[in-house]
Design a protein around this motif. Structure first.
Motif, mmCIF file in Angstrom:
data_model
loop_
_atom_site.group_PDB
_atom_site.id
_atom_site.type_symbol
_atom_site.label_atom_id
_atom_site.label_comp_id
_atom_site.label_asym_id
_atom_site.label_seq_id
_atom_site.Cartn_x
_atom_site.Cartn_y
_atom_site.Cartn_z
ATOM 1 N N ILE A 61 1.055 -1.190 -0.044
ATOM 2 C CA ILE A 61 -0.269 0.028 -0.301
ATOM 3 C C ILE A 61 0.527 1.199 -0.001
ATOM 4 C CG2 ILE A 61 -1.562 1.215 1.286
ATOM 5 C CD1 ILE A 61 -2.457 -1.415 2.192
ATOM 6 N N LEU A 62 1.089 1.985 -1.270
ATOM 7 C CA LEU A 62 1.248 3.112 -0.777
ATOM 8 C C LEU A 62 1.288 4.196 -0.088
ATOM 9 C CD1 LEU A 62 1.963 3.490 -4.770
ATOM 10 C CD2 LEU A 62 3.096 2.799 -2.919
ATOM 11 N N ASP A 63 2.097 5.269 0.163
ATOM 12 C CA ASP A 63 1.511 6.724 1.536
ATOM 13 C C ASP A 63 -0.080 6.702 1.407
ATOM 14 O OD1 ASP A 63 3.715 5.631 2.375
ATOM 15 O OD2 ASP A 63 4.634 7.841 1.337
ATOM 16 N N ASP A 64 -0.491 7.032 -0.195
ATOM 17 C CA ASP A 64 -1.783 7.614 -0.736
ATOM 18 C C ASP A 64 -3.057 6.618 -1.002
ATOM 19 O OD1 ASP A 64 -1.057 6.543 -3.390
ATOM 20 O OD2 ASP A 64 -1.589 7.931 -3.807
ATOM 21 N N GLU A 65 -2.459 5.678 -0.021
ATOM 22 C CA GLU A 65 -3.641 4.630 0.605
ATOM 23 C C GLU A 65 -4.443 3.718 -1.092
ATOM 24 O OE1 GLU A 65 -6.921 5.271 2.059
ATOM 25 O OE2 GLU A 65 -5.920 5.590 4.106
ATOM 26 N N THR A 66 -2.928 3.899 -1.962
ATOM 27 C CA THR A 66 -3.172 2.832 -3.319
ATOM 28 C C THR A 66 -2.849 1.760 -3.283
ATOM 29 O OG1 THR A 66 -2.937 5.229 -5.326
ATOM 30 C CG2 THR A 66 -2.233 2.576 -5.647
ATOM 31 N N ARG A 67 -3.331 0.468 -3.410
ATOM 32 C CA ARG A 67 -3.589 -0.524 -3.264
ATOM 33 C C ARG A 67 -2.494 -0.911 -4.704
ATOM 34 N NH1 ARG A 67 -5.583 -2.743 0.740
ATOM 35 N NH2 ARG A 67 -5.493 -5.489 0.080
ATOM 36 N N VAL A 68 -1.461 -1.691 -4.349
ATOM 37 C CA VAL A 68 -0.789 -2.142 -5.668
ATOM 38 C C VAL A 68 -0.507 -3.521 -5.741
ATOM 39 C CG1 VAL A 68 1.816 -2.420 -6.691
ATOM 40 C CG2 VAL A 68 0.987 0.191 -5.401
ATOM 41 N N TYR A 69 -0.814 -4.264 -6.430
ATOM 42 C CA TYR A 69 -0.600 -5.894 -7.136
ATOM 43 C C TYR A 69 -0.078 -6.052 -8.182
ATOM 44 C CZ TYR A 69 -4.717 -5.953 -4.241
ATOM 45 O OH TYR A 69 -6.182 -6.058 -2.828
ATOM 46 N N MET A 70 1.036 -6.862 -8.538
ATOM 47 C CA MET A 70 1.462 -7.734 -8.775
ATOM 48 C C MET A 70 1.095 -8.845 -9.863
ATOM 49 S SD MET A 70 4.122 -5.113 -8.178
ATOM 50 C CE MET A 70 5.572 -6.627 -9.387
ATOM 51 N N GLY A 71 1.822 -8.921 -10.970
ATOM 52 C CA GLY A 71 1.184 -10.499 -11.699
ATOM 53 C C GLY A 71 2.116 -10.441 -13.022
#
Length: 344
Positions: free
Chosen positions: A14-24
């Motif tokens: 989760i980034l500082d601005d609450e963006t959720r990051v997914y990988m694939g």
């Protein structure tokens, strides 16, 4: 790799601005020519959105609107999901698909709760589906049990994982309009049954798989009479919007779990740029499933039980297979130039 495996993602941070990051990882199998299929890439985005919303009260993507900004390629990717607005019934998200620190696809997503495939008499929340007399009937005319699989173009790298059968009645009607355009309504339409192979027999196709099917509709230039069709065509997508209608887990037992019909329509072609609309319909059985031939295949009864699960609209270009191959060569070592995701 199976489709369900090819769209798999995992939560990363989760980034500082609450963006959720997914990988694939983009699987090289799910490509058209050398470029990843656009519907497959949207399936990856939807898989991340579904994961992100799984613990909320709005678990379902309702509408996805995407712009293909630059080329994607086989290899690792990130999907970053941020919340724009939270509402009681619907919320709005933005999902960016990154490769090599570049945004290849940007998607606006409306999430909420999809209703089950049940008709309601509540006028404040009206649902018109079969058997309602005003419900739209499936445009398919040929029962899939009476269909034989058709050979798919060699440009589809994933053709071994996909079985298809074109609706001959719709095809003949389209040819008749092409031979007498002055008597037609200006539409180019086509219908085909598609079955994704290899998945668990007891499971239904997922929402990401529906997004993949939504990008398999026949493009209008490809429906023209042979003398007017482009030579060695490739139809890169610029924009694609999909609205999902019903919760797939609620589909009735009379529908096939891994077979759907894609009915595509196009109206305008200007400088190769054209519109494409697609309806994704349930199927009464798998393609050529012999044991279902006695269950209404010789009558019109089966058409009254099919449901539209999603509709899609896109803008696409007309290019050539040579351009597809050249783009792959240019971005082989690293992605330095852009083009839109592939489309059949």
């Amino acid at each position: 790799m199976l489709f369900s495996q090819a769209v798999a993602v995992h939560f990363d941070r989760i980034l500082d601005d609450e963006t959720r990051v997914y990988m694939g990882t983009v699987d090289p199998f799910w490509t058209i020519g050398s470029v990843p299929h656009g519907g497959y890439l949207l399936g990856c985005i939807l898989e991340a959105v579904i994961h992100s919303q799984s613990t909320t009260g709005q678990p379902d993507p309702i509408h996805l609107s995407s712009h293909f900004l630059a080329a994607s390629r086989p290899g690792a990717y990130e999907i970053r999901i941020s919340r724009v607005r939270t509402g009681r019934q619907f919320s709005n998200l933005i999902a960016h698909f990154f490769q090599n620190n570049q945004i290849n696809i940007t998607s606006h997503v409306i999430v909420g709760t999809l209703a089950p495939a049940v008709m309601t008499n509540d006028r404040s929340c009206l649902t018109i589906i079969p058997p309602h007399p005003f419900a739209i009937r499936t445009p398919f005319r040929q029962h899939p049990s009476m269909s034989d699989p058709d050979q798919l173009p060699s440009i589809l790298a994933f053709r071994s994982q996909l079985r298809a059968s074109f609706d001959r009645i719709v095809e003949e009607r389209s040819h008749a309009k092409a031979n007498a355009p002055q008597e037609g309504n200006g539409c180019f339409d086509y219908g085909a049954w598609y079955e994704i192979l290899g998945e668990d027999k007891g499971s239904r196709l997922s929402m990401p798989a529906v997004a993949f099917l939504a990008d398999l509709g026949r493009n209008a230039p490809g429906i023209l009479p042979k003398c007017d069709r482009p030579i060695s065509p490739w139809y890169p997508t610029l924009t694609l919007a999909i609205e999902f209608k019903v919760k797939l887990s609620s589909l009735p037992a009379c529908t096939a779990p891994r077979t759907f019909g894609v009915f595509s329509t196009g109206r305008f072609i200007h400088q190769g740029r054209h519109d494409a609309q697609a309806e994704i319909w349930t199927a009464p059985c798998a393609i050529g499933e012999k044991r279902k031939r006695e269950l209404g295949s010789g009558t019109e009864e089966w058409r009254d039980k099919m449901l539209c699960v999603a509709i899609a609209r896109q803008m696409a270009l007309t290019s050539t297979v040579g351009v597809n191959k050249r783009l792959a060569r240019e971005q082989a070592p690293c992605q330095t130039r852009g083009n839109r995701a592939a489309h059949l």
